[in-house]
Each structure stands twice: as C-alpha cells, then as structure tokens.
Design a protein around this motif. Sequence first.
Motif, PDB file in Angstrom:
ATOM      1  N   LEU A 106       0.818  -1.208   0.000  1.00 58.45           N
ATOM      2  CA  LEU A 106       0.000   0.000   0.000  1.00 58.45           C
ATOM      3  C   LEU A 106       0.853   1.260   0.000  1.00 58.45           C
ATOM      4  N   HIS A 107       2.151   1.067   0.035  1.00 59.67           N
ATOM      5  CA  HIS A 107       3.082   2.189   0.113  1.00 59.67           C
ATOM      6  C   HIS A 107       2.891   3.120  -1.080  1.00 59.67           C
ATOM      7  N   GLY A 108       2.698   4.403  -0.808  1.00 60.60           N
ATOM      8  CA  GLY A 108       2.522   5.393  -1.864  1.00 60.60           C
ATOM      9  C   GLY A 108       1.073   5.649  -2.239  1.00 60.60           C
ATOM     10  N   MET A 109       0.137   4.860  -1.715  1.00 58.63           N
ATOM     11  CA  MET A 109      -1.283   5.071  -2.016  1.00 58.63           C
ATOM     12  C   MET A 109      -1.867   6.114  -1.067  1.00 58.63           C
ATOM     13  N   THR A 110      -2.929   6.742  -1.518  1.00 60.74           N
ATOM     14  CA  THR A 110      -3.668   7.637  -0.634  1.00 60.74           C
ATOM     15  C   THR A 110      -4.609   6.788   0.226  1.00 60.74           C
ATOM     16  N   LEU A 111      -5.211   7.392   1.239  1.00 66.37           N
ATOM     17  CA  LEU A 111      -6.148   6.659   2.097  1.00 66.37           C
ATOM     18  C   LEU A 111      -7.340   6.155   1.282  1.00 66.37           C
ATOM     19  N   ASP A 112      -7.812   6.969   0.334  1.00 68.23           N
ATOM     20  CA  ASP A 112      -8.962   6.576  -0.488  1.00 68.23           C
ATOM     21  C   ASP A 112      -8.635   5.401  -1.404  1.00 68.23           C
ATOM     22  N   PRO A 116      -9.980   0.457   0.006  1.00 68.58           N
ATOM     23  CA  PRO A 116     -10.621  -0.603  -0.774  1.00 68.58           C
ATOM     24  C   PRO A 116      -9.634  -1.669  -1.236  1.00 68.58           C
ATOM     25  N   ALA A 117      -8.381  -1.273  -1.516  1.00 65.33           N
ATOM     26  CA  ALA A 117      -7.381  -2.266  -1.935  1.00 65.33           C
ATOM     27  C   ALA A 117      -7.104  -3.257  -0.809  1.00 65.33           C
ATOM     28  N   LEU A 118      -6.974  -2.760   0.409  1.00 68.79           N
ATOM     29  CA  LEU A 118      -6.728  -3.625   1.567  1.00 68.79           C
ATOM     30  C   LEU A 118      -7.923  -4.531   1.827  1.00 68.79           C
ATOM     31  N   MET A 123     -10.096  -9.934   2.002  1.00 67.59           N
ATOM     32  CA  MET A 123     -11.280 -10.774   1.755  1.00 67.59           C
ATOM     33  C   MET A 123     -10.963 -11.911   0.770  1.00 67.59           C
ATOM     34  N   ARG A 124     -10.218 -11.616  -0.294  1.00 71.40           N
ATOM     35  CA  ARG A 124      -9.824 -12.666  -1.257  1.00 71.40           C
ATOM     36  C   ARG A 124      -8.913 -13.696  -0.603  1.00 71.40           C
ATOM     37  N   SER A 125      -7.955 -13.210   0.199  1.00 70.12           N
ATOM     38  CA  SER A 125      -7.031 -14.128   0.879  1.00 70.12           C
ATOM     39  C   SER A 125      -7.784 -15.056   1.817  1.00 70.12           C
ATOM     40  N   TYR A 126      -8.757 -14.526   2.525  1.00 69.32           N
ATOM     41  CA  TYR A 126      -9.557 -15.332   3.445  1.00 69.32           C
ATOM     42  C   TYR A 126     -10.378 -16.359   2.667  1.00 69.32           C
ATOM     43  N   ALA A 127     -10.980 -15.931   1.563  1.00 63.81           N
ATOM     44  CA  ALA A 127     -11.794 -16.835   0.748  1.00 63.81           C
ATOM     45  C   ALA A 127     -10.958 -17.966   0.155  1.00 63.81           C
ATOM     46  N   GLU A 128      -9.673 -17.705  -0.114  1.00 61.78           N
ATOM     47  CA  GLU A 128      -8.782 -18.731  -0.658  1.00 61.78           C
ATOM     48  C   GLU A 128      -8.176 -19.614   0.428  1.00 61.78           C
ATOM     49  N   GLY A 129      -8.507 -19.375   1.679  1.00 61.96           N
ATOM     50  CA  GLY A 129      -8.046 -20.219   2.772  1.00 61.96           C
ATOM     51  C   GLY A 129      -6.663 -19.861   3.298  1.00 61.96           C
ATOM     52  N   MET A 130      -6.130 -18.712   2.966  1.00 64.26           N
ATOM     53  CA  MET A 130      -4.811 -18.306   3.467  1.00 64.26           C
ATOM     54  C   MET A 130      -4.913 -17.919   4.937  1.00 64.26           C
ATOM     55  N   ARG A 131      -3.820 -18.125   5.653  1.00 66.45           N
ATOM     56  CA  ARG A 131      -3.804 -17.799   7.082  1.00 66.45           C
ATOM     57  C   ARG A 131      -2.953 -16.578   7.388  1.00 66.45           C
ATOM     58  N   LEU A 132      -1.808 -16.411   6.702  1.00 66.48           N
ATOM     59  CA  LEU A 132      -0.896 -15.309   7.008  1.00 66.48           C
ATOM     60  C   LEU A 132      -0.629 -14.489   5.752  1.00 66.48           C
ATOM     61  N   VAL A 133      -0.943 -13.209   5.837  1.00 66.85           N
ATOM     62  CA  VAL A 133      -0.664 -12.297   4.727  1.00 66.85           C
ATOM     63  C   VAL A 133       0.151 -11.119   5.268  1.00 66.85           C
ATOM     64  N   LEU A 134       0.862 -10.475   4.360  1.00 63.82           N
ATOM     65  CA  LEU A 134       1.714  -9.350   4.718  1.00 63.82           C
ATOM     66  C   LEU A 134       1.145  -8.091   4.081  1.00 63.82           C
ATOM     67  N   VAL A 135       0.970  -7.047   4.898  1.00 60.51           N
ATOM     68  CA  VAL A 135       0.477  -5.756   4.407  1.00 60.51           C
ATOM     69  C   VAL A 135       1.600  -4.750   4.602  1.00 60.51           C
ATOM     70  N   ILE A 136       2.116  -4.219   3.497  1.00 60.96           N
ATOM     71  CA  ILE A 136       3.223  -3.263   3.543  1.00 60.96           C
ATOM     72  C   ILE A 136       2.639  -1.850   3.461  1.00 60.96           C
ATOM     73  N   THR A 137       2.959  -1.048   4.464  1.00 62.97           N
ATOM     74  CA  THR A 137       2.455   0.334   4.499  1.00 62.97           C
ATOM     75  C   THR A 137       3.565   1.355   4.315  1.00 62.97           C
ATOM     76  N   GLY A 138       4.776   0.985   4.612  1.00 67.24           N
ATOM     77  CA  GLY A 138       5.871   1.950   4.653  1.00 67.24           C
ATOM     78  C   GLY A 138       5.896   2.603   6.026  1.00 67.24           C
ATOM     79  N   LYS A 139       7.029   3.156   6.383  1.00 58.56           N
ATOM     80  CA  LYS A 139       7.169   3.772   7.703  1.00 58.56           C
ATOM     81  C   LYS A 139       6.605   5.178   7.749  1.00 58.56           C
TER      82      LYS A 139
END
Length: 197
Positions: A106-112, A116-118, A123-139
């Motif tokens: 998500l680094h470089g994206m605006t809040l708007d 929705p991207a997050l 939701m897709r990761s959960y539907a596919e049965g994944m347990r651990l995902v990584l969300v990159i925001t930047g510092k």
Amino acid sequence: MTKRKLSKDEQDLWQKVAKTADPLHDLPPNFAPKTALPKRIEVSKPEAQASLSKFKIGAKSRGATPGNNLAPTLSERLAEEPVRMDQKAFQRLKRGRLYPEARIDLHGMTLDQAHPALTGFVMRSYAEGMRLVLVITGKGKARDDGGPIPVRFGVLKHQVPQWLKMAPLGPIVLQVTEAHQKHGGSGAYYVYLRRVR
C-alpha cells in the motif's frame, strides 16, 4: 487637521454640564503628579556574598515534578494486545520464521486508494483459505509543518490496524502485529486470518 471653534450654543451647553459635574479629586487645576524614581539600594559586598552563600539549588523545591504521561506508540500498543492465535505459531511469527502466503504493498497510495485495496485483498485471501498475509504500508515520512497540532508520522501505518479491526475485516482477522525486520519491520504488518468455516 484644524480644530473648529465651539459655537455659542455649544459653549452654553458645556457650561451647564460643567456646573453639574462633581470633581473626582480635590486637586488644583493643571495638577500633574510627579512620579518619584525608586531609591537605589546599595548593598555592601559582604552582605551580598553572605546571602548567596546561604542559597542552595533546589532547597525550596516541592519534590520531583510529575513526568509526562504520553500515549504509547503504535508499536507499543500492538505489542500489548493479547495473543489470540496459537502461542507457538505467534513466537515463530515474531521471529520471522513463518512466511506470508500473500502480500500487498500500500506504500505510496492515498487513504482513499488504500482502504478498498486492503479490504479486497484480505477478503480474497480469506476466501482462498490463506492464514498469514503481509500488508506493507511503509514507515511514513515526517510531514509535520510546525503547526499547533502535531501531524502523525505515517498515516497509512496508523490507519491500517484500525481498518483491520473494523467491519468487514474485523471478524476474519485473528491477529495483527508488526512484521519481522526481513519482511519490512515497522513498515509492514503480519495479518493472521481465521480459518475458513
């Protein structure tokens, strides 16, 4: 600007008002008080040194001043949250020994753009049965312009954990914690999802 002279009617009116007025003080006309300068106090050197020798730093202090009660940082708040996932898996996660099955940057994206991207990604990761995902925001970057209200350091970094606790993601997210250094450190989050029912 030239002063205009009072007319006869105005002078008569003024005389009537002046006769009915009571003076504030019984002072002679054109009285100007003289302001006296304060007298200079001469202190001999031995007296001054004697008074300074009695002086002790902190002698009249009331004790220690209370410290600042600052709000904990985001990292401290996440670290204090209770562990809802398996304790052994959580320890492996904190050490960077569990590998994310998917990631979103998500680094470089605006809040708007980021919200929705997050939401869609989790939701897709959960539907596919994944347990651990990584969300990159930047510092985040320091953008405090010196105004009276301080600006947060890293808007996405602060907003993503809140979004993960709110609907529709709150019921499917089991744990949110900062990523290990090799996966982005404080600029990324591990998001551990519940099992698909």
